[in-house]
Design a protein around this motif. Structure first.
Motif, PDB file in Angstrom:
ATOM      1  N   SER A 231       0.842  -1.202   0.000  1.00 21.78           N
ATOM      2  CA  SER A 231       0.000   0.000   0.000  1.00 21.78           C
ATOM      3  C   SER A 231       0.875   1.250   0.000  1.00 21.78           C
ATOM      4  CB  SER A 231      -0.953  -0.018   1.194  1.00 21.78           C
ATOM      5  OG  SER A 231      -0.265  -0.336   2.394  1.00 21.78           O
ATOM      6  N   ALA A 232       1.855   1.264  -0.896  1.00 25.76           N
ATOM      7  CA  ALA A 232       2.853   2.333  -0.979  1.00 25.76           C
ATOM      8  C   ALA A 232       2.229   3.711  -1.117  1.00 25.76           C
ATOM      9  CB  ALA A 232       3.782   2.071  -2.167  1.00 25.76           C
ATOM     10  N   ALA A 233       1.094   3.785  -1.808  1.00 24.95           N
ATOM     11  CA  ALA A 233       0.510   5.081  -2.139  1.00 24.95           C
ATOM     12  C   ALA A 233       0.126   5.905  -0.919  1.00 24.95           C
ATOM     13  CB  ALA A 233      -0.713   4.870  -3.029  1.00 24.95           C
ATOM     14  N   THR A 234      -0.004   5.277   0.260  1.00 28.32           N
ATOM     15  CA  THR A 234      -0.369   6.039   1.453  1.00 28.32           C
ATOM     16  C   THR A 234       0.755   6.961   1.916  1.00 28.32           C
ATOM     17  OG1 THR A 234       0.390   4.298   2.975  1.00 28.32           O
ATOM     18  CG2 THR A 234      -1.922   4.214   2.232  1.00 28.32           C
ATOM     19  N   HIS A 235       2.017   6.632   1.602  1.00 25.27           N
ATOM     20  CA  HIS A 235       3.148   7.414   2.110  1.00 25.27           C
ATOM     21  C   HIS A 235       4.247   7.655   1.078  1.00 25.27           C
ATOM     22  CE1 HIS A 235       1.282   6.321   5.937  1.00 25.27           C
ATOM     23  NE2 HIS A 235       1.973   7.298   6.481  1.00 25.27           N
ATOM     24  N   HIS A 236       4.081   7.156  -0.136  1.00 24.90           N
ATOM     25  CA  HIS A 236       5.125   7.288  -1.143  1.00 24.90           C
ATOM     26  C   HIS A 236       4.504   7.661  -2.488  1.00 24.90           C
ATOM     27  CE1 HIS A 236       8.188   5.410   1.468  1.00 24.90           C
ATOM     28  NE2 HIS A 236       7.202   4.620   1.861  1.00 24.90           N
ATOM     29  N   PRO A 237       5.268   8.328  -3.352  1.00 25.05           N
ATOM     30  CA  PRO A 237       4.762   8.646  -4.699  1.00 25.05           C
ATOM     31  C   PRO A 237       4.831   7.427  -5.611  1.00 25.05           C
ATOM     32  CG  PRO A 237       6.984   9.472  -4.455  1.00 25.05           C
ATOM     33  CD  PRO A 237       6.605   8.914  -3.109  1.00 25.05           C
ATOM     34  N   GLU A 238       4.215   6.368  -5.167  1.00 24.73           N
ATOM     35  CA  GLU A 238       4.210   5.098  -5.880  1.00 24.73           C
ATOM     36  C   GLU A 238       2.785   4.563  -5.913  1.00 24.73           C
ATOM     37  OE1 GLU A 238       6.663   3.211  -7.241  1.00 24.73           O
ATOM     38  OE2 GLU A 238       8.272   4.661  -6.837  1.00 24.73           O
ATOM     39  N   PRO A 239       2.408   3.838  -6.953  1.00 18.85           N
ATOM     40  CA  PRO A 239       1.086   3.206  -6.960  1.00 18.85           C
ATOM     41  C   PRO A 239       1.069   2.004  -6.017  1.00 18.85           C
ATOM     42  CG  PRO A 239       2.319   2.538  -8.892  1.00 18.85           C
ATOM     43  CD  PRO A 239       3.162   3.579  -8.194  1.00 18.85           C
ATOM     44  N   ALA A 240      -0.123   1.649  -5.598  1.00 19.18           N
ATOM     45  CA  ALA A 240      -0.281   0.434  -4.799  1.00 19.18           C
ATOM     46  C   ALA A 240      -0.129  -0.785  -5.711  1.00 19.18           C
ATOM     47  CB  ALA A 240      -1.637   0.427  -4.124  1.00 19.18           C
ATOM     48  N   ARG A 241       0.465  -1.833  -5.179  1.00 16.87           N
ATOM     49  CA  ARG A 241       0.728  -3.037  -5.965  1.00 16.87           C
ATOM     50  C   ARG A 241       0.475  -4.287  -5.124  1.00 16.87           C
ATOM     51  NH1 ARG A 241       5.353   0.334  -6.802  1.00 16.87           N
ATOM     52  NH2 ARG A 241       5.600   1.030  -8.968  1.00 16.87           N
ATOM     53  N   ILE A 242       0.441  -5.401  -5.802  1.00 19.14           N
ATOM     54  CA  ILE A 242       0.581  -6.704  -5.153  1.00 19.14           C
ATOM     55  C   ILE A 242       1.889  -7.289  -5.655  1.00 19.14           C
ATOM     56  CG2 ILE A 242      -0.348  -9.020  -4.836  1.00 19.14           C
ATOM     57  CD1 ILE A 242      -3.126  -7.905  -5.322  1.00 19.14           C
ATOM     58  N   ILE A 243       2.769  -7.641  -4.723  1.00 21.35           N
ATOM     59  CA  ILE A 243       4.067  -8.224  -5.056  1.00 21.35           C
ATOM     60  C   ILE A 243       4.017  -9.716  -4.758  1.00 21.35           C
ATOM     61  CG2 ILE A 243       6.556  -8.076  -4.703  1.00 21.35           C
ATOM     62  CD1 ILE A 243       5.336  -5.492  -5.715  1.00 21.35           C
ATOM     63  N   ALA A 244       4.634 -10.514  -5.617  1.00 21.86           N
ATOM     64  CA  ALA A 244       4.674 -11.965  -5.426  1.00 21.86           C
ATOM     65  C   ALA A 244       6.113 -12.436  -5.302  1.00 21.86           C
ATOM     66  CB  ALA A 244       3.995 -12.680  -6.589  1.00 21.86           C
ATOM     67  N   TRP A 245       6.332 -13.430  -4.447  1.00 23.85           N
ATOM     68  CA  TRP A 245       7.625 -14.096  -4.304  1.00 23.85           C
ATOM     69  C   TRP A 245       7.411 -15.604  -4.325  1.00 23.85           C
ATOM     70  CZ3 TRP A 245       6.671  -9.646  -1.471  1.00 23.85           C
ATOM     71  CH2 TRP A 245       7.644  -8.637  -1.497  1.00 23.85           C
ATOM     72  N   ASP A 246       8.417 -16.328  -4.771  1.00 24.89           N
ATOM     73  CA  ASP A 246       8.419 -17.773  -4.603  1.00 24.89           C
ATOM     74  C   ASP A 246       8.839 -18.096  -3.173  1.00 24.89           C
ATOM     75  OD1 ASP A 246       7.710 -18.128  -7.239  1.00 24.89           O
ATOM     76  OD2 ASP A 246       9.777 -18.420  -7.931  1.00 24.89           O
ATOM     77  N   VAL A 247       8.184 -19.087  -2.588  1.00 25.10           N
ATOM     78  CA  VAL A 247       8.438 -19.480  -1.205  1.00 25.10           C
ATOM     79  C   VAL A 247       9.375 -20.677  -1.181  1.00 25.10           C
ATOM     80  CG1 VAL A 247       7.388 -20.331   0.927  1.00 25.10           C
ATOM     81  CG2 VAL A 247       6.192 -18.615  -0.463  1.00 25.10           C
ATOM     82  N   ARG A 258       8.461 -10.338  -8.085  1.00 18.49           N
ATOM     83  CA  ARG A 258       7.868  -9.767  -9.289  1.00 18.49           C
ATOM     84  C   ARG A 258       6.574  -9.053  -8.912  1.00 18.49           C
ATOM     85  NH1 ARG A 258       7.553 -15.427  -7.969  1.00 18.49           N
ATOM     86  NH2 ARG A 258       5.557 -16.309  -8.661  1.00 18.49           N
ATOM     87  N   GLU A 259       6.178  -8.100  -9.760  1.00 17.17           N
ATOM     88  CA  GLU A 259       4.928  -7.385  -9.572  1.00 17.17           C
ATOM     89  C   GLU A 259       3.795  -8.218 -10.167  1.00 17.17           C
ATOM     90  OE1 GLU A 259       5.010  -3.382 -10.881  1.00 17.17           O
ATOM     91  OE2 GLU A 259       6.793  -2.854  -9.707  1.00 17.17           O
ATOM     92  N   PHE A 260       2.828  -8.507  -9.317  1.00 13.96           N
ATOM     93  CA  PHE A 260       1.693  -9.327  -9.738  1.00 13.96           C
ATOM     94  C   PHE A 260       0.564  -8.462 -10.296  1.00 13.96           C
ATOM     95  CE2 PHE A 260      -2.404 -11.339  -8.477  1.00 13.96           C
ATOM     96  CZ  PHE A 260      -2.317 -12.500  -9.238  1.00 13.96           C
ATOM     97  N   ALA A 261       0.299  -7.324  -9.666  1.00 20.54           N
ATOM     98  CA  ALA A 261      -0.768  -6.428 -10.113  1.00 20.54           C
ATOM     99  C   ALA A 261      -0.480  -5.023  -9.626  1.00 20.54           C
ATOM    100  CB  ALA A 261      -2.123  -6.895  -9.576  1.00 20.54           C
ATOM    101  N   THR A 262      -0.952  -4.020 -10.364  1.00 15.16           N
ATOM    102  CA  THR A 262      -0.780  -2.614 -10.006  1.00 15.16           C
ATOM    103  C   THR A 262      -2.128  -1.918 -10.065  1.00 15.16           C
ATOM    104  OG1 THR A 262       1.458  -2.577 -10.903  1.00 15.16           O
ATOM    105  CG2 THR A 262       0.396  -0.465 -10.550  1.00 15.16           C
ATOM    106  N   LEU A 263      -2.406  -1.088  -9.058  1.00 16.24           N
ATOM    107  CA  LEU A 263      -3.669  -0.369  -8.977  1.00 16.24           C
ATOM    108  C   LEU A 263      -3.544   1.029  -9.566  1.00 16.24           C
ATOM    109  CD1 LEU A 263      -5.280  -1.073  -5.478  1.00 16.24           C
ATOM    110  CD2 LEU A 263      -6.376  -1.314  -7.686  1.00 16.24           C
ATOM    111  N   GLU A 264      -4.607   1.492 -10.198  1.00 11.15           N
ATOM    112  CA  GLU A 264      -4.624   2.850 -10.720  1.00 11.15           C
ATOM    113  C   GLU A 264      -5.015   3.856  -9.650  1.00 11.15           C
ATOM    114  OE1 GLU A 264      -7.160   2.928 -14.104  1.00 11.15           O
ATOM    115  OE2 GLU A 264      -5.882   1.609 -15.318  1.00 11.15           O
ATOM    116  N   SER A 265      -5.853   3.442  -8.702  1.00 11.04           N
ATOM    117  CA  SER A 265      -6.270   4.324  -7.619  1.00 11.04           C
ATOM    118  C   SER A 265      -6.573   3.492  -6.383  1.00 11.04           C
ATOM    119  CB  SER A 265      -7.510   5.132  -8.021  1.00 11.04           C
ATOM    120  OG  SER A 265      -8.604   4.264  -8.280  1.00 11.04           O
TER     121      SER A 265
END
Length: 346
Positions: A231-247, A258-265
């Motif tokens: 939820s970067a957008a609350t405190h950074h000039p970045e869009p909110a994203r969902i990040i994925a990692w292999d476990v 890797r970036e899984f999804a990016t939000l416009e708002s």
């Protein structure tokens, strides 16, 4: 019937009819006006989402009275969902049998995310104390994590448990340290990070700090992928994203970011996966028509939405079949039955 009995009966009937409300037609209290099926909460953006939509089920507002509802987790034995009302410093309990909400804990140390481990013990992320705790059979908390390398954690947010060894992964973005409304005000002494707690040794390991504001998280159905809402957008000039990692190593190591999804708002908060690998993401501050739950296919395509009247902070699948979506949405709790099934119990 003689005259005396007739007069006596007439007097009794008159007394009954004279009682307020009984001599008149009784009004039946009806629930709010129902919505026409299919409920307009459903939004199909891709044909793949149609199979998860149920046309004859409504979005139901179960309860209201929170200031900011968060952190739901399903307890299959007790048939209830626990959730946090952070600003009111309490945990609440929604009973799936009676569909009533009652207090569970007050004071909760401004707890946010909750989950249950594979022994049925509740794990909570506390804001004001900056701890991760586990409630035992007696109901008292055991501290699992509160410092890293001698410095206090920021304000743990959400947690998941790996089934193979009971290790706990949690996020630490620091939202409970930004204002007294949800915890305490203090400077963050650590990078915003994702951590792992070893279930046997208790050793705390930082998995990554390659994320601005790590928030809600969930495993894929096979536990091979970890999804984390940024939820970067609350405190950074970045869009909110969902990040994925292999476990790897049962969650002791994350690779292949890797970036899984990016939000416009707006931004995503809580996440849950269904048995088919779709990711259901709670969404808030995106505006009317976007707030609620946005659903992503395993390839990252947004395939559908469930709109809520209020911004949605978190969610979980509840019920015996885990086919009912339970949403903590700002001041209220909403549920809707789906044709999906939650991948994991809590």
């Amino acid at each position: 019937m003689d005259r005396r009995a007739f007069l006596s009966g007439s007097a009794a009937l008159g007394a009954v009819l004279a009682m307020p409300g009984l001599a008149e037609t009784q009004e039946i209290s009806l629930p709010p006006q129902p919505s026409r099926y299919p409920d307009d909460a459903w939004v199909v953006l891709d044909p793949r989402f149609s199979q998860y939509m149920i046309g004859n089920t409504p979005l139901q507002r179960q309860w209201t009275g929170a200031l900011w509802a968060e952190g739901p987790a399903w307890n299959g034995v007790g048939r209830y969902a626990v959730f946090s009302d952070i600003p009111n410093n309490r945990q609440m309990r929604w009973d799936a049998v009676t569909e009533t909400v009652t207090p569970l804990r007050h004071v909760s140390n401004f707890s946010n995310g909750n989950t249950f481990d594979f022994e049925g013990r509740q794990i909570s992320c506390e804001h004001s104390t900056a701890r991760v705790v586990r409630y035992g059979r007696e109901g008292s908390p055991t501290v699992l994590a509160e410092t890293f390398e001698g410095k206090p954690l920021n304000a743990p947010n959400d947690a998941v448990v790996h089934p193979d060894d009971g290790g706990v992964i949690f996020t630490d973005p620091g939202y409970g340290s930004h204002w007294y409304y949800e915890g305490n005000v203090r400077e963050l002494e650590l990078p915003t990070s994702i951590y792992h707690i070893d279930a046997t040794s208790g050793v705390l390991t930082k998995l990554t700090d390659e994320i601005f504001k790590p928030n809600g998280l969930c495993f894929s159905p096979d536990y091979r992928i970890l999804y984390v809402a940024d939820s970067a957008a609350t405190h950074h000039p970045e869009p909110a994203r969902i990040i994925a990692w292999d476990v790897e190593e049962n969650g002791r190591k994350l690779t292949n970011r890797r970036e899984f999804a990016t939000l416009e708002s707006g931004f995503h908060d809580g996440l849950r996966a269904d048995v088919d690998g779709n990711v259901w993401a709670a969404t808030g501050f995106a505006g009317e028509g976007q707030d609620g739950v946005q659903v992503y296919a395993p390839d990252g395509t947004k395939i559908g939405q469930i709109k809520t009247p209020e911004g949605c902070a978190n969610l979980t699948f509840v019920g015996e079949q885990r086919n009912r979506l339970f949403m903590t949405a700002s001041q209220s709790i909403y549920t809707i039955y789906t044709a999906a099934q939650g991948a994991h119990i809590a």
